[in-house]
Design a protein around this motif. Structure first.
Motif, PDB file in Angstrom:
ATOM      1  N   PHE A   9       2.397  11.464   7.991  1.00 24.71           N
ATOM      2  CA  PHE A   9       1.739  11.080   6.913  1.00 24.71           C
ATOM      3  C   PHE A   9       1.148  12.012   6.243  1.00 24.71           C
ATOM      4  O   PHE A   9       1.086  12.026   4.957  1.00 24.71           O
ATOM      5  CB  PHE A   9       0.347  10.559   7.885  1.00 24.71           C
ATOM      6  CG  PHE A   9      -0.965  10.193   6.818  1.00 24.71           C
ATOM      7  CD1 PHE A   9      -0.672   8.974   6.251  1.00 24.71           C
ATOM      8  CD2 PHE A   9      -1.635  11.093   6.681  1.00 24.71           C
ATOM      9  CE1 PHE A   9      -1.945   8.317   5.570  1.00 24.71           C
ATOM     10  CE2 PHE A   9      -2.835  10.885   5.826  1.00 24.71           C
ATOM     11  CZ  PHE A   9      -2.670   9.448   5.369  1.00 24.71           C
ATOM     12  N   ASP A  10       0.948  13.396   6.632  1.00 33.85           N
ATOM     13  CA  ASP A  10       0.650  14.463   5.931  1.00 33.85           C
ATOM     14  C   ASP A  10       1.855  14.712   4.670  1.00 33.85           C
ATOM     15  O   ASP A  10       1.473  15.112   3.584  1.00 33.85           O
ATOM     16  CB  ASP A  10       0.476  15.845   6.454  1.00 33.85           C
ATOM     17  CG  ASP A  10      -0.671  15.868   7.266  1.00 33.85           C
ATOM     18  OD1 ASP A  10      -1.631  14.880   7.080  1.00 33.85           O
ATOM     19  OD2 ASP A  10      -0.975  16.508   8.415  1.00 33.85           O
ATOM     20  N   GLN A  11       3.037  14.446   5.272  1.00 35.74           N
ATOM     21  CA  GLN A  11       4.137  14.715   4.059  1.00 35.74           C
ATOM     22  C   GLN A  11       4.076  13.537   2.991  1.00 35.74           C
ATOM     23  O   GLN A  11       4.236  13.610   1.767  1.00 35.74           O
ATOM     24  CB  GLN A  11       5.343  14.583   4.952  1.00 35.74           C
ATOM     25  CG  GLN A  11       5.687  15.958   5.717  1.00 35.74           C
ATOM     26  CD  GLN A  11       7.140  15.812   6.140  1.00 35.74           C
ATOM     27  OE1 GLN A  11       7.516  14.807   6.759  1.00 35.74           O
ATOM     28  NE2 GLN A  11       7.958  16.685   5.994  1.00 35.74           N
ATOM     29  N   THR A  12       3.585  12.206   3.425  1.00 35.50           N
ATOM     30  CA  THR A  12       3.275  11.267   2.511  1.00 35.50           C
ATOM     31  C   THR A  12       2.280  11.767   1.242  1.00 35.50           C
ATOM     32  O   THR A  12       2.380  11.302   0.423  1.00 35.50           O
ATOM     33  CB  THR A  12       3.198   9.985   3.244  1.00 35.50           C
ATOM     34  OG1 THR A  12       1.800  10.014   3.632  1.00 35.50           O
ATOM     35  CG2 THR A  12       4.120   9.569   4.323  1.00 35.50           C
ATOM     36  N   LEU A  36      -1.641   2.821   3.537  1.00 32.20           N
ATOM     37  CA  LEU A  36      -0.729   3.502   4.775  1.00 32.20           C
ATOM     38  C   LEU A  36      -1.998   4.341   5.731  1.00 32.20           C
ATOM     39  O   LEU A  36      -2.723   4.908   5.090  1.00 32.20           O
ATOM     40  CB  LEU A  36       0.383   4.671   4.389  1.00 32.20           C
ATOM     41  CG  LEU A  36       1.412   5.000   5.387  1.00 32.20           C
ATOM     42  CD1 LEU A  36       2.357   4.029   5.825  1.00 32.20           C
ATOM     43  CD2 LEU A  36       1.974   6.290   4.978  1.00 32.20           C
ATOM     44  N   PRO A  37      -1.975   3.787   6.945  1.00 32.20           N
ATOM     45  CA  PRO A  37      -2.824   4.480   7.781  1.00 32.20           C
ATOM     46  C   PRO A  37      -2.604   5.916   8.353  1.00 32.20           C
ATOM     47  O   PRO A  37      -1.408   6.256   8.526  1.00 32.20           O
ATOM     48  CB  PRO A  37      -2.830   3.443   9.219  1.00 32.20           C
ATOM     49  CG  PRO A  37      -1.261   2.929   9.246  1.00 32.20           C
ATOM     50  CD  PRO A  37      -0.863   2.926   7.517  1.00 32.20           C
ATOM     51  N   ARG A  38      -3.738   6.748   8.243  1.00 30.44           N
ATOM     52  CA  ARG A  38      -3.602   7.922   8.968  1.00 30.44           C
ATOM     53  C   ARG A  38      -3.330   7.965  10.374  1.00 30.44           C
ATOM     54  O   ARG A  38      -2.433   8.937  10.814  1.00 30.44           O
ATOM     55  CB  ARG A  38      -4.886   8.713   8.772  1.00 30.44           C
ATOM     56  CG  ARG A  38      -4.967  10.131   8.869  1.00 30.44           C
ATOM     57  CD  ARG A  38      -6.149  10.638   8.850  1.00 30.44           C
ATOM     58  NE  ARG A  38      -6.704  10.649   7.586  1.00 30.44           N
ATOM     59  CZ  ARG A  38      -6.501  11.402   6.702  1.00 30.44           C
ATOM     60  NH1 ARG A  38      -5.996  12.476   7.130  1.00 30.44           N
ATOM     61  NH2 ARG A  38      -7.023  11.530   5.462  1.00 30.44           N
ATOM     62  N   GLU A  39      -3.670   6.812  11.166  1.00 29.84           N
ATOM     63  CA  GLU A  39      -3.232   7.060  12.674  1.00 29.84           C
ATOM     64  C   GLU A  39      -2.478   5.823  12.957  1.00 29.84           C
ATOM     65  O   GLU A  39      -2.657   4.569  12.488  1.00 29.84           O
ATOM     66  CB  GLU A  39      -4.623   6.890  13.423  1.00 29.84           C
ATOM     67  CG  GLU A  39      -5.733   8.033  13.096  1.00 29.84           C
ATOM     68  CD  GLU A  39      -6.686   7.742  14.062  1.00 29.84           C
ATOM     69  OE1 GLU A  39      -7.012   6.975  14.784  1.00 29.84           O
ATOM     70  OE2 GLU A  39      -7.678   8.796  14.024  1.00 29.84           O
ATOM     71  N   LEU A  40      -1.312   6.064  13.638  1.00 33.63           N
ATOM     72  CA  LEU A  40      -0.451   5.118  14.113  1.00 33.63           C
ATOM     73  C   LEU A  40       0.499   5.527  15.372  1.00 33.63           C
ATOM     74  O   LEU A  40       0.421   6.775  15.282  1.00 33.63           O
ATOM     75  CB  LEU A  40       0.450   4.446  13.001  1.00 33.63           C
ATOM     76  CG  LEU A  40       1.327   3.478  13.182  1.00 33.63           C
ATOM     77  CD1 LEU A  40       1.081   2.442  11.999  1.00 33.63           C
ATOM     78  CD2 LEU A  40       2.655   3.868  13.460  1.00 33.63           C
ATOM     79  N   VAL A  61       6.402   3.972  -3.782  1.00 28.67           N
ATOM     80  CA  VAL A  61       6.273   3.327  -2.677  1.00 28.67           C
ATOM     81  C   VAL A  61       7.590   3.331  -2.024  1.00 28.67           C
ATOM     82  O   VAL A  61       7.723   3.516  -0.606  1.00 28.67           O
ATOM     83  CB  VAL A  61       5.662   1.901  -2.739  1.00 28.67           C
ATOM     84  CG1 VAL A  61       5.867   1.017  -1.359  1.00 28.67           C
ATOM     85  CG2 VAL A  61       4.469   1.681  -3.414  1.00 28.67           C
ATOM     86  N   LEU A  62       8.642   3.075  -2.508  1.00 26.01           N
ATOM     87  CA  LEU A  62      10.116   3.212  -2.096  1.00 26.01           C
ATOM     88  C   LEU A  62      10.258   4.575  -1.412  1.00 26.01           C
ATOM     89  O   LEU A  62      10.778   4.610  -0.569  1.00 26.01           O
ATOM     90  CB  LEU A  62      11.246   2.855  -3.246  1.00 26.01           C
ATOM     91  CG  LEU A  62      12.599   3.053  -2.584  1.00 26.01           C
ATOM     92  CD1 LEU A  62      12.695   2.141  -1.567  1.00 26.01           C
ATOM     93  CD2 LEU A  62      13.493   2.580  -3.917  1.00 26.01           C
ATOM     94  N   ALA A  63       9.897   5.520  -2.161  1.00 24.80           N
ATOM     95  CA  ALA A  63      10.138   7.030  -1.811  1.00 24.80           C
ATOM     96  C   ALA A  63       9.330   7.206  -0.304  1.00 24.80           C
ATOM     97  O   ALA A  63       9.830   7.698   0.629  1.00 24.80           O
ATOM     98  CB  ALA A  63       9.543   8.001  -2.755  1.00 24.80           C
ATOM     99  N   VAL A  64       7.994   6.647  -0.252  1.00 24.54           N
ATOM    100  CA  VAL A  64       7.489   6.751   1.120  1.00 24.54           C
ATOM    101  C   VAL A  64       7.988   6.151   2.240  1.00 24.54           C
ATOM    102  O   VAL A  64       8.184   6.437   3.189  1.00 24.54           O
ATOM    103  CB  VAL A  64       6.150   6.231   0.897  1.00 24.54           C
ATOM    104  CG1 VAL A  64       5.200   6.182   2.270  1.00 24.54           C
ATOM    105  CG2 VAL A  64       5.225   7.248  -0.069  1.00 24.54           C
TER     106      VAL A  64
END
Length: 383
Positions: A23-26, A80-84, A130-133
């Motif tokens: 997530f931090d990378q996104t 995009l959720p931070r927690e998953l 969005v595609l990159a993520v």
């Protein structure tokens, strides 16, 4: 219908700590992407709280984007959720591709899978972000994430190039762009006579989506398509002279229409000399800003934070034009796009302000191809 990207995820196969790192990378991708993303939020204008689109896309729960600041073009919300994930991730119970295929058949049970990034980008510029993520998620969790949707291998390669620049590493193209990879994963599990259909169902489908969307929009001439697209893109216009002549005429028509519908004529004045209504003429800058804020909320005209930054610095004549257009909307998609461009683009606003002083009020019989837009505006005003 519309254009979308989806990441199908099995959270039970992802550790919480690993998800947090990815997530931090996104977030790094969002911050370094060439077209800064936007999200909806609230802002106070002259004491009125309005919905605006801000570049501050991150909060405690995750991130939320719906467009980009360069083009100012918007679509549906992508989050995009931070927690998953889970504390103790399990091994995949079966081949993820088989579970995705099964979820597309009755009774359409996701079986513990979770779709992420699963709203329409409509192919707007933030589609590539969005595609990159999504590609990063599949690359980091190849047995727990599968990316599909309306994109092609060429778009994935463009996203891959941006990711290489931002992250300094090679992120794999999605499996849905590679028939050989799909075959190798499906072959041990699916009878040979069913393989082609399965691969087709899981392959990305960018070109088809664009053809269908163009058919849905209806037939238009080549010139008509160009002008329609330019009107949509004009929200980011900085030089009106670069626009097609018909596009400029559309803005002049729009202003002439507003003069005919909402202007105030003065006895004995030259033709075309139309003033703003007395109520607007009587307001000072702060009152006009309040009027604009209230009008945009009432007519669902949502602007970017960049537009509001410009509007609060605008001159009185500009504010009067915006107050008129905020409180008296023109219905119809093209009318909405023309109106939004005047609010978003300083160049278009100055062009339209000049048109108010120079063009004559519109007689709809002189413009049969725009008569319907005129009648819709009049009906909206009467209501």
């Amino acid at each position: 219908m519309g254009i979308y990207i989806r990441a199908v995820v099995d959270p039970s196969c992802i550790g919480r700590a690993n998800w947090e790192r990815v997530f931090d990378q996104t977030v790094t991708i969002l911050h370094r992407w060439p077209d800064p993303p936007l999200r909806p939020t609230f802002r106070e204008i002259a004491g009125i709280e309005v919905i605006t689109y801000s570049r501050k896309v991150l909060d405690w729960s995750g991130w939320h984007i719906c467009g980009d600041a360069n083009s100012r073009l918007l679509a549906e919300s992508i989050e995009l959720p931070r927690e998953l994930g889970v504390d103790t991730p399990r091994d995949p119970p079966s081949e993820l591709l088989l579970r995705v295929l099964a979820s597309e058949q009755p009774p359409y049970d996701l079986g513990g899978l979770k779709p992420l990034l699963n709203n329409k980008t409509q192919g707007q510029p933030f589609h590539g972000l969005v595609l990159a993520v999504a590609m990063l998620l599949e690359h980091r969790f190849p047995h727990a994430v599968f990316v599909d949707g309306d994109f092609c291998a060429g778009e994935a390669r463009q996203a891959q190039s941006q990711l290489r620049t931002i992250l300094g590493e090679e992120i794999a193209l999605p499996a849905s762009t590679d028939r050989a990879r799909l075959l190798s994963r499906l072959d041990p599990h699916i009878p040979e006579d069913e393989l082609d259909d399965a691969v087709q169902a899981l392959s990305c489908r960018g070109p088809l989506a664009r053809i269908l969307l163009s058919l849905f929009d209806g037939p238009m001439s080549a010139v008509g398509i160009q002008v329609h697209e330019e009107i949509e893109l004009a929200v980011a216009c900085t030089d009106v002279s670069t626009l097609h002549l018909l596009t400029r005429e559309a803005f002049e028509f729009f202003v002439g229409q507003a003069k005919a519908l909402f202007g105030r004529t003065v006895p004995g004045a030259p033709p075309g000399a139309v003033l703003f209504c007395a109520e607007i003429e009587a307001l000072d800058a702060t009152q006009l800003l309040s009027c604009i804020a209230q009008g945009t909320m009432k007519t669902n005209l949502r602007l970017t934070e960049m537009a509001w930054d410009d509007i609060v610095q605008a001159t009185l004549p500009e504010l009067r034009l915006l107050a008129l257009l905020a409180t008296h909307p023109t219905s119809g998609l093209i009318g909405y796009q023309l109106r939004r461009a005047i609010f978003e683009s300083v160049a278009i606003r100055h062009f339209s302000q000049h048109a108010w002083d120079t063009v004559e009020p519109v007689n709809p019989q002189d413009y049969p191809w725009h008569a319907q837009m005129f009648h819709e505006a009049r009906a909206s005003h009467a209501g």
